[in-house]
Design a protein around this motif. Sequence first.
Motif, PDB file in Angstrom:
ATOM      1  N   ALA A 180      70.337  23.582   9.407  1.00  0.00           N
ATOM      2  CA  ALA A 180      69.879  23.273  10.762  1.00  0.00           C
ATOM      3  C   ALA A 180      68.363  23.174  10.827  1.00  0.00           C
ATOM      4  CB  ALA A 180      70.382  24.345  11.738  1.00  0.00           C
ATOM      5  N   ALA A 181      67.663  23.956   9.999  1.00  0.00           N
ATOM      6  CA  ALA A 181      66.202  23.900   9.973  1.00  0.00           C
ATOM      7  C   ALA A 181      65.693  22.618   9.344  1.00  0.00           C
ATOM      8  CB  ALA A 181      65.644  25.102   9.209  1.00  0.00           C
ATOM      9  N   ALA A 182      66.559  21.913   8.610  1.00  0.00           N
ATOM     10  CA  ALA A 182      66.151  20.661   7.972  1.00  0.00           C
ATOM     11  C   ALA A 182      66.735  19.430   8.644  1.00  0.00           C
ATOM     12  CB  ALA A 182      66.577  20.668   6.495  1.00  0.00           C
ATOM     13  N   LEU A 183      67.785  19.622   9.449  1.00  0.00           N
ATOM     14  CA  LEU A 183      68.484  18.485  10.055  1.00  0.00           C
ATOM     15  C   LEU A 183      68.213  18.486  11.560  1.00  0.00           C
ATOM     16  CD1 LEU A 183      70.385  16.209   9.095  1.00  0.00           C
ATOM     17  CD2 LEU A 183      72.316  17.648   9.770  1.00  0.00           C
ATOM     18  N   ASN A 184      66.997  18.071  11.940  1.00  0.00           N
ATOM     19  CA  ASN A 184      66.597  18.023  13.345  1.00  0.00           C
ATOM     20  C   ASN A 184      65.492  16.992  13.491  1.00  0.00           C
ATOM     21  OD1 ASN A 184      63.867  19.531  13.113  1.00  0.00           O
ATOM     22  ND2 ASN A 184      65.318  20.915  12.115  1.00  0.00           N
ATOM     23  N   THR A 185      65.053  16.792  14.718  1.00  0.00           N
ATOM     24  CA  THR A 185      64.071  15.729  14.979  1.00  0.00           C
ATOM     25  C   THR A 185      62.628  16.210  14.913  1.00  0.00           C
ATOM     26  OG1 THR A 185      64.213  16.145  17.369  1.00  0.00           O
ATOM     27  CG2 THR A 185      65.697  14.478  16.441  1.00  0.00           C
ATOM     28  N   LEU A 186      62.399  17.396  14.350  1.00  0.00           N
ATOM     29  CA  LEU A 186      61.033  17.905  14.203  1.00  0.00           C
ATOM     30  C   LEU A 186      60.623  18.044  12.742  1.00  0.00           C
ATOM     31  CD1 LEU A 186      60.952  20.690  16.952  1.00  0.00           C
ATOM     32  CD2 LEU A 186      60.199  18.321  17.119  1.00  0.00           C
ATOM     33  N   CYS A 187      61.413  17.476  11.835  1.00  0.00           N
ATOM     34  CA  CYS A 187      61.095  17.539  10.411  1.00  0.00           C
ATOM     35  C   CYS A 187      60.236  16.340  10.019  1.00  0.00           C
ATOM     36  CB  CYS A 187      62.378  17.551   9.577  1.00  0.00           C
ATOM     37  SG  CYS A 187      63.317  19.072   9.740  1.00  0.00           S
ATOM     38  N   ARG A 188      59.125  16.613   9.396  1.00  0.00           N
ATOM     39  CA  ARG A 188      58.207  15.541   9.010  1.00  0.00           C
ATOM     40  C   ARG A 188      58.431  15.158   7.543  1.00  0.00           C
ATOM     41  NH1 ARG A 188      54.090  17.868   6.102  1.00  0.00           N
ATOM     42  NH2 ARG A 188      54.012  20.146   6.213  1.00  0.00           N
ATOM     43  N   VAL A 195      61.588  22.198   9.551  1.00  0.00           N
ATOM     44  CA  VAL A 195      60.909  22.396  10.832  1.00  0.00           C
ATOM     45  C   VAL A 195      59.911  23.544  10.799  1.00  0.00           C
ATOM     46  CG1 VAL A 195      62.720  23.910  11.706  1.00  0.00           C
ATOM     47  CG2 VAL A 195      61.334  22.614  13.316  1.00  0.00           C
ATOM     48  N   PHE A 196      60.161  24.561   9.947  1.00  0.00           N
ATOM     49  CA  PHE A 196      59.269  25.710   9.911  1.00  0.00           C
ATOM     50  C   PHE A 196      58.265  25.584   8.773  1.00  0.00           C
ATOM     51  CE2 PHE A 196      62.988  27.566  12.151  1.00  0.00           C
ATOM     52  CZ  PHE A 196      62.355  27.814  13.348  1.00  0.00           C
ATOM     53  N   SER A 197      57.518  24.487   8.777  1.00  0.00           N
ATOM     54  CA  SER A 197      56.411  24.380   7.842  1.00  0.00           C
ATOM     55  C   SER A 197      55.374  25.451   8.143  1.00  0.00           C
ATOM     56  CB  SER A 197      55.771  22.988   7.939  1.00  0.00           C
ATOM     57  OG  SER A 197      56.734  21.994   7.640  1.00  0.00           O
ATOM     58  N   ARG A 198      55.329  25.877   9.396  1.00  0.00           N
ATOM     59  CA  ARG A 198      54.569  27.055   9.804  1.00  0.00           C
ATOM     60  C   ARG A 198      55.355  27.757  10.899  1.00  0.00           C
ATOM     61  NH1 ARG A 198      51.167  25.949  14.354  1.00  0.00           N
ATOM     62  NH2 ARG A 198      51.244  23.777  15.025  1.00  0.00           N
ATOM     63  N   GLN A 199      54.885  28.904  11.363  1.00  0.00           N
ATOM     64  CA  GLN A 199      55.667  29.699  12.308  1.00  0.00           C
ATOM     65  C   GLN A 199      55.495  29.170  13.728  1.00  0.00           C
ATOM     66  OE1 GLN A 199      54.219  33.626  11.389  1.00  0.00           O
ATOM     67  NE2 GLN A 199      55.811  33.976   9.889  1.00  0.00           N
ATOM     68  N   ALA A 200      55.969  27.970  13.950  1.00  0.00           N
ATOM     69  CA  ALA A 200      55.833  27.349  15.263  1.00  0.00           C
ATOM     70  C   ALA A 200      56.775  26.151  15.319  1.00  0.00           C
ATOM     71  CB  ALA A 200      54.392  26.906  15.505  1.00  0.00           C
ATOM     72  N   LEU A 201      56.960  25.630  16.539  1.00  0.00           N
ATOM     73  CA  LEU A 201      57.712  24.396  16.722  1.00  0.00           C
ATOM     74  C   LEU A 201      56.774  23.374  17.352  1.00  0.00           C
ATOM     75  CD1 LEU A 201      61.264  25.401  17.998  1.00  0.00           C
ATOM     76  CD2 LEU A 201      60.641  24.471  15.776  1.00  0.00           C
ATOM     77  N   PRO A 202      55.948  22.711  16.561  1.00  0.00           N
ATOM     78  CA  PRO A 202      55.044  21.712  17.127  1.00  0.00           C
ATOM     79  C   PRO A 202      55.763  20.387  17.354  1.00  0.00           C
ATOM     80  CG  PRO A 202      54.717  21.832  14.770  1.00  0.00           C
ATOM     81  CD  PRO A 202      55.764  22.877  15.107  1.00  0.00           C
ATOM     82  N   VAL A 211      56.313  16.487  16.916  1.00  0.00           N
ATOM     83  CA  VAL A 211      56.009  15.442  15.930  1.00  0.00           C
ATOM     84  C   VAL A 211      56.431  14.102  16.529  1.00  0.00           C
ATOM     85  CG1 VAL A 211      56.289  16.992  13.963  1.00  0.00           C
ATOM     86  CG2 VAL A 211      58.250  15.695  14.778  1.00  0.00           C
ATOM     87  N   TRP A 212      55.765  13.046  16.094  1.00  0.00           N
ATOM     88  CA  TRP A 212      55.994  11.723  16.700  1.00  0.00           C
ATOM     89  C   TRP A 212      56.995  10.883  15.921  1.00  0.00           C
ATOM     90  CZ3 TRP A 212      54.651  12.431  21.283  1.00  0.00           C
ATOM     91  CH2 TRP A 212      53.516  13.195  21.603  1.00  0.00           C
ATOM     92  N   ASP A 213      57.254  11.229  14.683  1.00  0.00           N
ATOM     93  CA  ASP A 213      58.354  10.616  13.944  1.00  0.00           C
ATOM     94  C   ASP A 213      58.921  11.691  13.024  1.00  0.00           C
ATOM     95  OD1 ASP A 213      56.429  10.830  11.978  1.00  0.00           O
ATOM     96  OD2 ASP A 213      56.003   8.706  11.891  1.00  0.00           O
ATOM     97  N   PHE A 214      60.116  11.493  12.539  1.00  0.00           N
ATOM     98  CA  PHE A 214      60.757  12.538  11.756  1.00  0.00           C
ATOM     99  C   PHE A 214      61.559  11.925  10.622  1.00  0.00           C
ATOM    100  CE2 PHE A 214      63.823  11.358  15.022  1.00  0.00           C
ATOM    101  CZ  PHE A 214      65.033  11.336  14.351  1.00  0.00           C
ATOM    102  N   ALA A 215      61.826  12.757   9.625  1.00  0.00           N
ATOM    103  CA  ALA A 215      62.652  12.354   8.489  1.00  0.00           C
ATOM    104  C   ALA A 215      63.993  13.075   8.592  1.00  0.00           C
ATOM    105  CB  ALA A 215      61.959  12.715   7.183  1.00  0.00           C
ATOM    106  N   GLU A 216      65.065  12.358   8.256  1.00  0.00           N
ATOM    107  CA  GLU A 216      66.410  12.916   8.382  1.00  0.00           C
ATOM    108  C   GLU A 216      67.116  12.888   7.031  1.00  0.00           C
ATOM    109  OE1 GLU A 216      69.033  11.989  11.855  1.00  0.00           O
ATOM    110  OE2 GLU A 216      70.260  11.044  10.303  1.00  0.00           O
ATOM    111  N   PRO A 217      67.467  14.058   6.484  1.00  0.00           N
ATOM    112  CA  PRO A 217      68.173  14.065   5.196  1.00  0.00           C
ATOM    113  C   PRO A 217      69.647  13.736   5.366  1.00  0.00           C
ATOM    114  CG  PRO A 217      67.950  16.299   6.005  1.00  0.00           C
ATOM    115  CD  PRO A 217      67.244  15.419   7.004  1.00  0.00           C
TER     116      PRO A 217
END
Length: 334
Positions: free
Chosen positions: A119-127, A138-145, A147-153
Amino acid sequence: RYTGKTYRLPTARDLEAYRAAETVLEEKRRKLHDAWGIDPVPNEPTPKGGGPGAERAFSVHKYGLTRWGDLFNARQKLALVTGADAVRRAHAEMLRAGYEPEFARAVTTYLAVTFDRLAAALNTLCRWQSAGEKIADVFSRQALPMVWDFAEPNPFGGASRSWDELFTDTINTLTHVSLAPTCESYSHHGTATSLPWPDDFFDAVLTDPPYCLAPGTLILTDRGYVPIEHIQVGDRVLSHKGRWAKVTRLYRRPYRGPILRLKVAHCNQPLLITPEHPVRAIAAAPCPYERRAACSPECADVQQQGRCPHAQFGAYRADWIPAGQLKANDYANL
């Protein structure tokens, strides 16, 4: 032979598959709602962000992602609710097959750990991490910033952030942990400031602050004010956000240490509380004109002149403050 990655635009077949997921999602969602009694897509509100507390690490609410389910597109939601259903069914099937309940619970826990990482990798906030040509979860750092585009595995593709890769990580971690030497251990309840062992006896002491309210403290529940020691699992208590929340577990522990008497205006009795217990409050600034008063929009200057040259109250924000750090004239949300 070329072995790198190739990039292309989506084809009509790709778009058709995505649109088909939208239709299947609604049907799957209805079936699971009937079976589970809850919406399988999380619909709780996301934090509004901002302020001095932990919510400042969240900025997605202001961009229209107001529910946790909004962090996933339709295809991701379908994959995740299907996976959650499979994990739940795996536990039931192991029990039916005669496996020991503890074994079934352990296997289900390992599956759930892997599912959380998916779930941390399959969402619209993964760069897309261009340096390694891979997806950063999504947790590249301890926040939910935002993002304007995302990658989907592809969770079934076997590549980075797929189920196979993530489950392999889980197995490797368990294998490593199982090789750790075992030794006898025991726990001790007490105060970390007065241990019954000599100095330098331990390399480290891990403590958990004893957040406690004294017996007799009245808690507002859906059945009226109830002493805290009489609260039961299933009671609904009023939260600091003015919402009713169900009690799911009760904690009691022996405590030897200081107890604060927190006296709050308009409360009939003082609150007996341990110094480390967090209290939702506003740390008030002192008034520059009146002794023993706080800077407040209700002060005489504001009331008579309509303004205050200092107006420090404009920067007030509620936060969780340890009871021992509260001072007179602070504002507590009790």
